[in-house]
Design a protein around this motif. Structure first.
Motif, PDB file in Angstrom:
ATOM      1  N   LEU A 104       0.798  -1.250   0.103  1.00  0.00           N
ATOM      2  CA  LEU A 104      -0.109   0.146  -0.052  1.00  0.00           C
ATOM      3  C   LEU A 104       0.965   1.304   0.124  1.00  0.00           C
ATOM      4  O   LEU A 104       0.577   2.220  -0.791  1.00  0.00           O
ATOM      5  CB  LEU A 104      -1.183   0.153   1.452  1.00  0.00           C
ATOM      6  N   ASP A 105       1.841   1.234   0.607  1.00  0.00           N
ATOM      7  CA  ASP A 105       2.767   2.307   0.754  1.00  0.00           C
ATOM      8  C   ASP A 105       3.353   2.570  -0.671  1.00  0.00           C
ATOM      9  O   ASP A 105       3.916   3.706  -0.933  1.00  0.00           O
ATOM     10  CB  ASP A 105       4.068   2.192   1.736  1.00  0.00           C
ATOM     11  N   ARG A 106       3.490   1.489  -1.419  1.00  0.00           N
ATOM     12  CA  ARG A 106       4.156   1.671  -2.679  1.00  0.00           C
ATOM     13  C   ARG A 106       3.100   2.107  -3.830  1.00  0.00           C
ATOM     14  O   ARG A 106       3.624   1.986  -4.855  1.00  0.00           O
ATOM     15  CB  ARG A 106       5.123   0.578  -3.188  1.00  0.00           C
ATOM     16  N   SER A 107       1.889   2.150  -3.558  1.00  0.00           N
ATOM     17  CA  SER A 107       1.059   2.272  -4.256  1.00  0.00           C
ATOM     18  C   SER A 107       0.365   3.733  -4.391  1.00  0.00           C
ATOM     19  O   SER A 107       0.934   4.767  -3.758  1.00  0.00           O
ATOM     20  CB  SER A 107      -0.244   1.474  -4.095  1.00  0.00           C
ATOM     21  N   SER A 108      -0.760   4.066  -4.864  1.00  0.00           N
ATOM     22  CA  SER A 108      -1.103   5.353  -5.101  1.00  0.00           C
ATOM     23  C   SER A 108      -2.408   5.470  -4.021  1.00  0.00           C
ATOM     24  O   SER A 108      -3.472   6.281  -4.198  1.00  0.00           O
ATOM     25  CB  SER A 108      -1.817   5.527  -6.283  1.00  0.00           C
ATOM     26  N   PHE A 109      -2.383   4.651  -2.921  1.00  0.00           N
ATOM     27  CA  PHE A 109      -3.186   4.673  -2.080  1.00  0.00           C
ATOM     28  C   PHE A 109      -2.588   4.938  -0.722  1.00  0.00           C
ATOM     29  O   PHE A 109      -1.552   4.398  -0.182  1.00  0.00           O
ATOM     30  CB  PHE A 109      -4.012   3.347  -1.883  1.00  0.00           C
ATOM     31  N   ALA A 110      -3.307   6.016   0.301  1.00  0.00           N
ATOM     32  CA  ALA A 110      -2.328   6.319   1.549  1.00  0.00           C
ATOM     33  C   ALA A 110      -3.165   5.733   2.352  1.00  0.00           C
ATOM     34  O   ALA A 110      -4.644   5.559   2.645  1.00  0.00           O
ATOM     35  CB  ALA A 110      -2.608   7.959   1.473  1.00  0.00           C
ATOM     36  N   VAL A 111      -2.552   5.186   3.692  1.00  0.00           N
ATOM     37  CA  VAL A 111      -3.132   4.460   4.702  1.00  0.00           C
ATOM     38  C   VAL A 111      -3.566   5.330   5.813  1.00  0.00           C
ATOM     39  O   VAL A 111      -2.321   6.002   6.297  1.00  0.00           O
ATOM     40  CB  VAL A 111      -2.139   3.336   5.380  1.00  0.00           C
ATOM     41  N   ASP A 112      -4.753   5.916   6.086  1.00  0.00           N
ATOM     42  CA  ASP A 112      -5.103   6.747   7.008  1.00  0.00           C
ATOM     43  C   ASP A 112      -5.134   6.052   8.464  1.00  0.00           C
ATOM     44  O   ASP A 112      -4.635   7.011   9.447  1.00  0.00           O
ATOM     45  CB  ASP A 112      -6.601   7.318   6.660  1.00  0.00           C
ATOM     46  N   ASN A 113      -5.535   4.826   8.526  1.00  0.00           N
ATOM     47  CA  ASN A 113      -5.394   4.232   9.888  1.00  0.00           C
ATOM     48  C   ASN A 113      -5.349   2.602   9.490  1.00  0.00           C
ATOM     49  O   ASN A 113      -5.546   2.262   8.467  1.00  0.00           O
ATOM     50  CB  ASN A 113      -6.769   4.597  10.490  1.00  0.00           C
ATOM     51  N   SER A 114      -5.115   2.058  10.725  1.00  0.00           N
ATOM     52  CA  SER A 114      -5.084   0.423  10.566  1.00  0.00           C
ATOM     53  C   SER A 114      -5.475  -0.050  11.670  1.00  0.00           C
ATOM     54  O   SER A 114      -5.235   0.249  13.067  1.00  0.00           O
ATOM     55  CB  SER A 114      -3.816   0.058  10.028  1.00  0.00           C
ATOM     56  N   ASP A 115      -6.139  -1.422  11.771  1.00  0.00           N
ATOM     57  CA  ASP A 115      -6.187  -2.135  12.904  1.00  0.00           C
ATOM     58  C   ASP A 115      -5.875  -3.505  12.743  1.00  0.00           C
ATOM     59  O   ASP A 115      -6.502  -4.471  12.400  1.00  0.00           O
ATOM     60  CB  ASP A 115      -7.785  -1.963  13.347  1.00  0.00           C
ATOM     61  N   LYS A 116      -4.723  -3.836  13.328  1.00  0.00           N
ATOM     62  CA  LYS A 116      -4.119  -5.255  12.850  1.00  0.00           C
ATOM     63  C   LYS A 116      -4.988  -6.241  13.666  1.00  0.00           C
ATOM     64  O   LYS A 116      -5.102  -7.407  12.993  1.00  0.00           O
ATOM     65  CB  LYS A 116      -2.799  -5.416  13.693  1.00  0.00           C
ATOM     66  N   SER A 117      -5.664  -5.816  14.960  1.00  0.00           N
ATOM     67  CA  SER A 117      -6.320  -7.037  15.497  1.00  0.00           C
ATOM     68  C   SER A 117      -7.598  -7.361  14.548  1.00  0.00           C
ATOM     69  O   SER A 117      -8.077  -8.714  14.818  1.00  0.00           O
ATOM     70  CB  SER A 117      -6.783  -6.492  17.012  1.00  0.00           C
ATOM     71  N   LYS A 118      -8.098  -6.403  13.994  1.00  0.00           N
ATOM     72  CA  LYS A 118      -9.142  -6.576  12.954  1.00  0.00           C
ATOM     73  C   LYS A 118      -8.761  -7.106  11.736  1.00  0.00           C
ATOM     74  O   LYS A 118      -9.479  -7.289  10.821  1.00  0.00           O
ATOM     75  CB  LYS A 118     -10.196  -5.617  13.068  1.00  0.00           C
ATOM     76  N   GLY A 119      -7.603  -6.771  11.293  1.00  0.00           N
ATOM     77  CA  GLY A 119      -7.003  -7.155   9.961  1.00  0.00           C
ATOM     78  C   GLY A 119      -7.492  -6.241   9.013  1.00  0.00           C
ATOM     79  O   GLY A 119      -7.710  -6.364   7.820  1.00  0.00           O
ATOM     80  N   LEU A 120      -7.709  -4.552   9.588  1.00  0.00           N
ATOM     81  CA  LEU A 120      -8.274  -3.675   8.302  1.00  0.00           C
ATOM     82  C   LEU A 120      -7.008  -2.778   8.285  1.00  0.00           C
ATOM     83  O   LEU A 120      -6.682  -2.062   9.123  1.00  0.00           O
ATOM     84  CB  LEU A 120      -9.320  -3.114   9.280  1.00  0.00           C
ATOM     85  N   TYR A 121      -7.006  -2.228   7.013  1.00  0.00           N
ATOM     86  CA  TYR A 121      -6.508  -1.087   6.532  1.00  0.00           C
ATOM     87  C   TYR A 121      -7.389  -0.078   5.987  1.00  0.00           C
ATOM     88  O   TYR A 121      -8.038  -0.355   5.082  1.00  0.00           O
ATOM     89  CB  TYR A 121      -5.336  -1.359   5.312  1.00  0.00           C
ATOM     90  N   TYR A 122      -7.627   1.145   6.431  1.00  0.00           N
ATOM     91  CA  TYR A 122      -8.167   2.086   6.035  1.00  0.00           C
ATOM     92  C   TYR A 122      -7.726   3.056   4.915  1.00  0.00           C
ATOM     93  O   TYR A 122      -6.628   3.735   5.538  1.00  0.00           O
ATOM     94  CB  TYR A 122      -8.970   3.153   7.068  1.00  0.00           C
ATOM     95  N   VAL A 123      -7.777   3.202   3.786  1.00  0.00           N
ATOM     96  CA  VAL A 123      -7.038   3.778   2.717  1.00  0.00           C
ATOM     97  C   VAL A 123      -7.970   4.688   1.921  1.00  0.00           C
ATOM     98  O   VAL A 123      -8.995   4.724   1.822  1.00  0.00           O
ATOM     99  CB  VAL A 123      -6.507   2.622   1.994  1.00  0.00           C
ATOM    100  N   ARG A 124      -7.110   5.477   0.983  1.00  0.00           N
ATOM    101  CA  ARG A 124      -7.764   6.582   0.188  1.00  0.00           C
ATOM    102  C   ARG A 124      -6.789   6.703  -0.983  1.00  0.00           C
ATOM    103  O   ARG A 124      -5.715   6.785  -0.808  1.00  0.00           O
ATOM    104  CB  ARG A 124      -8.186   7.674   0.948  1.00  0.00           C
ATOM    105  N   TYR A 125      -7.220   6.989  -2.056  1.00  0.00           N
ATOM    106  CA  TYR A 125      -6.557   7.128  -3.170  1.00  0.00           C
ATOM    107  C   TYR A 125      -5.997   8.548  -3.103  1.00  0.00           C
ATOM    108  O   TYR A 125      -6.581   9.461  -2.735  1.00  0.00           O
ATOM    109  CB  TYR A 125      -7.333   7.034  -4.594  1.00  0.00           C
ATOM    110  N   ILE A 126      -4.709   8.726  -3.404  1.00  0.00           N
ATOM    111  CA  ILE A 126      -4.084  10.010  -3.324  1.00  0.00           C
ATOM    112  C   ILE A 126      -3.536  10.341  -4.613  1.00  0.00           C
ATOM    113  O   ILE A 126      -3.138   9.842  -5.601  1.00  0.00           O
ATOM    114  CB  ILE A 126      -3.182   9.902  -2.078  1.00  0.00           C
ATOM    115  N   ASP A 127      -3.416  11.636  -4.798  1.00  0.00           N
ATOM    116  CA  ASP A 127      -2.824  12.382  -6.014  1.00  0.00           C
ATOM    117  C   ASP A 127      -1.415  12.767  -5.563  1.00  0.00           C
ATOM    118  O   ASP A 127      -1.583  13.970  -4.564  1.00  0.00           O
ATOM    119  CB  ASP A 127      -3.566  13.321  -6.692  1.00  0.00           C
TER     120      ASP A 127
END
Length: 374
Positions: free
Chosen positions: A286-309
Motif C-alpha cells: 500500500l505504501d508503494r501504491s497510489s493509496f494512502a493508509v489513514d489508519n489500521s487495526d491489526k487486531s481486526k485485519g483492517l487497513y483504511y485507505v484512500r486514493y491520493i494524488d
C-alpha cells in the motif's frame, strides 16, 4: 502570464539547458548512488552512500559471532561490541552474527534488527532521516509509520562551469525537476525483532501548454535501487561498516511467498503465508501504491485507505509554486487481511457490512496490490 512569471520561466529554461549535459549518463546504479550524487537539502553529516551495482554472495566470518559486550552511546539504545571492535545496534545470534539481516521479496527489501523493539529504534530512525537532509512529515510510532517531506536531490543538478562560478549567486533558479520522499514502515517481528522497510515515492516536473509556459508535477516510478541504498545507509547508522552492510545485502534471504487470485474470480487475493507476514507485506504494498493508509487495526485485519494524488502534497515556494488542489474528497476503502489457515491469508476490499466490495475502485486496488506483491 505576468512579466515576472515570464522572467522566472525564462531563467529556469536557461538553467535547465545548461545542466542537461551534466545530467546525461547518470542512470546506472553505481554512478547515480556515488557519494556526490545524493544531496538532499545539502545534508553533509550523513555517511557516504555507496551501493555496488552487482552484489555477489559474501561470507560472514565466524569471528563476528563471538560473545559480545553491550555499550551505551549517548543515551541511545545499547550497541553491542564484538571482540574485533565491530558495533551493532542489534543483538547477535547464531543465525545473525551481526545482529541483523536483510530479507528480500522481489525488489522489496526489509531490514530485520534482532532483539530490538520498534519503540527502541524509533529515535534512531528519526535521527537517520534528519541527518540525511529530510524533515519528517509523518511521525506515528503507534502506527509504525514515518514519512519524510518532498525533497530535491540537489546533486542531480550538476556543477558545470557556469553554476560553479556565476550560477552560485543565483542558485535558487536551478532545479533538477524531480522530488523524492520516503516512507519507513516499522513492524514488530518474531522473537522480539523489528522489521523495517523503506518505500520511495517520486515526482517529476513537466512543462505543459502550447508554448510550454507553465508546468505541473506528475508521479514517476519508484526507484528500488534508491530504497536499497538508503537501507544500506541505515545499516551503517545502526553501527555496521559499509562492507558489513554490503555483505548483509548480498546475503539477503529470499522469500518464496506466492500470491494468487481467489478461485471464484472475486476481487481478492490469496497469499501463501501466515497472517503476520501477509499483514506486513500488504502494508508495504500500500505504501508503494497510489493509496494512502489513514489508519489500521491489526487486531481486526483492517487497513483504511484512500486514493491520493501525490502532486497535491507539493507546496514549495519560489519556482515550484503552489499547486491547485481538487475540492472533491477521495473515496475511502477498507482493505481486509484475514487468515484462512496457519499458512494462508486472504486479502480483499470490503464494504461497510464486511462483504467483499466489487466496485471498480475496489477491483483497481486489488489489482494494484496483486501487481505489487508479485
Amino acid at each position: 502570464m505576468t512579466q515576472s512569471a515570464s522572467s522566472t520561466i525564462a531563467l529556469r529554461t536557461v538553467a535547465t539547458v545548461l545542466v542537461l549535459g551534466s545530467l546525461a549518463g547518470c542512470d546506472t546504479l553505481s554512478e547515480w548512488l556515488a557519494p556526490d550524487k545524493v544531496d538532499y537539502k545539502s545534508a553533509t553529516s550523513a555517511p557516504t552512500l555507496t551501493v555496488p551495482s552487482d552484489l555477489s554472495k559474501a561470507h560472514l566470518d565466524d569471528h563476528f559471532s563471538v560473545p559480545a559486550t553491550s555499550i551505551g552511546l549517548g543515551g541511545a539504545p545499547m550497541f553491542t561490541q564484538t571482540a574485533n571492535g565491530s558495533a551493532t545496534l542489534g543483538v547477535p545470534t547464531a543465525q545473525d552474527p551481526l545482529g541483523m539481516h536483510i530479507e528480500r521479496d522481489g525488489d522489496i527489501r526489509r531490514l530485520v534488527v534482532d532483539g530490538r523493539t520498534p519503540e527502541e529504534l524509533w529515535p534512531e530512525l528519526k535521527a537517520f532521516w534528519q541527518e540525511n537532509g529530510f524533515v519528517l512529515q509523518t511521525d506515528q510510532p503507534a502506527q509504525g509509520l514515518m514519512e519524510t517531506n518532498w525533497a530535491e536531490n540537489r546533486a542531480k543538478i550538476g556543477n558545470d562551469w557556469f553554476r560553479s562560478s556565476i550560477g552560485k549567486l543565483f542558485d535558487g533558479i536551478y532545479s533538477s525537476g524531480t522530488l523524492d520522499k520516503f516512507r519507513t514502515v516499522v513492524e514488530h517481528g518474531s522473537d522480539g525483532s523489528t522489521e523495517i522497510t523503506i518505500s520511495h515515492s517520486a515526482l517529476e516536473e513537466v512543462m505543459i501548454g502550447q508554448q510550454k509556459e507553465t508546468s505541473r508535477w506528475v508521479s514517476r516510478p519508484r526507484d528500488p535501487n534508491l530504497e536499497q541504498a538508503f537501507l544500506n545507509r541505515m545499516i551503517q547508522k545502526f553501527g555496521l561498516s559499509n562492507t558489513q552492510a554490503m555483505m548483509l545485502q548480498a546475503n539477503a534471504r529470499v522469500g518464496d511467498a506466492k500470491v494468487a487470485t481467489v478461485a471464484d474470480g472475486a476481487p481478492a487475493l490469496d497469499l501463501s503465508e501466515p497472517f503476520d507476514r501477509a499483514w506486513l507485506r500488504i502494508g508495504v504494498a500500500l505504501d508503494r501504491s497510489s493509496f494512502a493508509v489513514d489508519n489500521s487495526d491489526k487486531s481486526k485485519g483492517l487497513y483504511y485507505v484512500r486514493y491520493i494524488d501525490d502532486t497535491q502534497d507539493v507546496k514549495k515556494e519560489g519556482l515550484f509554486g503552489k499547486l491547485l488542489t481538487s475540492s472533491a474528497p477521495p473515496k475511502k476503502l477498507v482493505v481486509n487481511v484475514r487468515p484462512k489457515s496457519d499458512s494462508q491469508t486472504q486479502v480483499s476490499v470490503v464494504d461497510a457490512s464486511g462483504n467483499i466490495d466489487t466496485s471498480a475502485d475496489a477491483k483497481r486496488l486489488v489489482s494494484t496490490l496483486g501487481a505489487a506483491l508479485n
